[in-house]
Scaffold this active site. Structure first.
Site, PDB file in Angstrom:
ATOM      1  N   SER A  89       0.946  -1.286  -0.132  1.00 35.38           N
ATOM      2  CA  SER A  89       0.047  -0.184  -0.102  1.00 35.38           C
ATOM      3  C   SER A  89       0.682   1.190   0.056  1.00 35.38           C
ATOM      4  O   SER A  89       0.522   2.331  -0.767  1.00 35.38           O
ATOM      5  CB  SER A  89      -0.871  -0.149   1.261  1.00 35.38           C
ATOM      6  OG  SER A  89      -0.307  -0.194   2.504  1.00 35.38           O
ATOM      7  N   GLY A 106       8.449  -0.958   0.901  1.00 37.03           N
ATOM      8  CA  GLY A 106       7.698  -0.825   2.529  1.00 37.03           C
ATOM      9  C   GLY A 106       8.230  -1.870   3.213  1.00 37.03           C
ATOM     10  O   GLY A 106       9.192  -2.655   2.905  1.00 37.03           O
ATOM     11  N   LYS A 164       9.377  -8.380   6.209  1.00 33.15           N
ATOM     12  CA  LYS A 164       8.726  -8.038   5.005  1.00 33.15           C
ATOM     13  C   LYS A 164       7.724  -9.325   4.560  1.00 33.15           C
ATOM     14  O   LYS A 164       8.044 -10.447   5.145  1.00 33.15           O
ATOM     15  CB  LYS A 164       9.338  -7.364   3.973  1.00 33.15           C
ATOM     16  CG  LYS A 164      10.145  -6.132   4.234  1.00 33.15           C
ATOM     17  CD  LYS A 164      11.044  -5.920   3.081  1.00 33.15           C
ATOM     18  CE  LYS A 164      10.452  -5.728   1.712  1.00 33.15           C
ATOM     19  NZ  LYS A 164       9.278  -5.173   1.555  1.00 33.15           N
ATOM     20  N   GLY A 205       4.077  -9.541   4.194  1.00 34.58           N
ATOM     21  CA  GLY A 205       2.734  -9.720   4.461  1.00 34.58           C
ATOM     22  C   GLY A 205       2.050  -9.537   3.038  1.00 34.58           C
ATOM     23  O   GLY A 205       0.808 -10.238   3.009  1.00 34.58           O
ATOM     24  N   GLY A 206       2.541  -9.319   2.194  1.00 35.80           N
ATOM     25  CA  GLY A 206       1.667  -9.300   0.531  1.00 35.80           C
ATOM     26  C   GLY A 206       2.118 -10.341  -0.258  1.00 35.80           C
ATOM     27  O   GLY A 206       1.797 -10.515  -1.340  1.00 35.80           O
ATOM     28  N   GLU A 226      11.059  -9.642  -3.642  1.00 39.74           N
ATOM     29  CA  GLU A 226      11.654  -8.279  -3.184  1.00 39.74           C
ATOM     30  C   GLU A 226      13.049  -8.550  -2.636  1.00 39.74           C
ATOM     31  O   GLU A 226      13.763  -7.679  -2.849  1.00 39.74           O
ATOM     32  CB  GLU A 226      10.768  -8.030  -1.894  1.00 39.74           C
ATOM     33  CG  GLU A 226       9.294  -7.638  -2.121  1.00 39.74           C
ATOM     34  CD  GLU A 226       8.367  -7.288  -0.961  1.00 39.74           C
ATOM     35  OE1 GLU A 226       6.858  -7.088  -1.254  1.00 39.74           O
ATOM     36  OE2 GLU A 226       8.549  -8.024   0.066  1.00 39.74           O
TER      37      GLU A 226
END
EC number: 5.3.1.6
Length: 220
Positions: A30, A82, A94, A96-97, A103
């Site tokens: 987001s 993020g 990192k 969560g998505g 990444e």
């Protein structure tokens, strides 16, 4: 200032780290979506981007930003992404998505990692946010048993398949005092693709959206 407004402020602040004529590494989530909106305002000044997820790729293409395959790119000056949690040493959780593996790959290539978050993501000790682990599907139960031995409570993320065709185990109740060591321990489990600890390759610059504006932190 709302949480989304703080995310937007951090995302737009990252624009100053983008070099003209460069290919930019772009993460997922987001807060990154706000950065992509910002990046679109200078799409004619950059060569394009490398994306860490299908979702970010689709958003950038819709905004007219050229997206390159990482294998065709020699150099990324910056990677902007993020975090679900980040400590004062710039270690992160990192994933969560569910895009953690891509990444981590793009972050490894980039010369500088710019992390953009709102102030709710800053923590003293990592682990309150469950640690995502990407796993080869047939190894799911075995990996879960090994994660229990490390003190965690792994939960299969139902209905989620990563862009690489794998599954996610979210590991709860870890108090992560040595992120680099745990990152290595989990990655050594057979069947693990990678985990969401970004400690060996942490952030170089942290941009935090706060009610008082964006605060900048850098590694010493």
């Amino acid at each position: 200032m709302t949480q989304d407004e703080m995310k937007k402020a951090a995302g737009w602040a990252a624009l100053k780290y983008v070099e003209e004529g460069s290919i930019v590494g772009v993460g997922t989530g987001s807060t990154v979506n706000h950065f992509i909106d910002a990046l679109a305002t200078m799409k004619d000044d950059i060569e394009g981007a490398v994306s860490s997820s299908e979702a970010s790729t689709q958003k950038m293409k819709a905004l007219g930003i050229p997206v390159y395959d990482l294998n065709s790119v020699d150099r990324l000056s910056v990677y902007v992404d993020g975090a679900d949690e980040i400590n004062d040493r710039m270690d992160m959780i990192k994933g969560g998505g569910a895009a953690l593996t891509r990444e981590k790959i793009v972050a490894a290539v980039a010369e500088k990692f710019i992390c953009i978050v709102d102030n709710t993501k800053q923590v003293n000790i990592l682990g309150e946010f469950p640690l995502p682990v990407e796993v080869i599907p047939m190894a799911r139960s075995y990996v879960a048993r090994q994660l229990v031995k490390l003190g965690g409570d792994p939960v299969y993320r139902q209905g989620v398949v990563t862009d690489n065709g794998n599954v996610i185990l979210d590991v709860y109740n870890l108090k992560i005092l040595n992120p680099k060591e745990l990152e290595s321990q989990i990655n050594e489990i057979v069947g693990v693709v990678t985990n969401g600890l970004f400690a060996k390759r942490g952030a170089d610059v942290l941009l935090v959206g706060t009610p008082d504006g964006v605060k900048t932190f850098t590694t010493k």
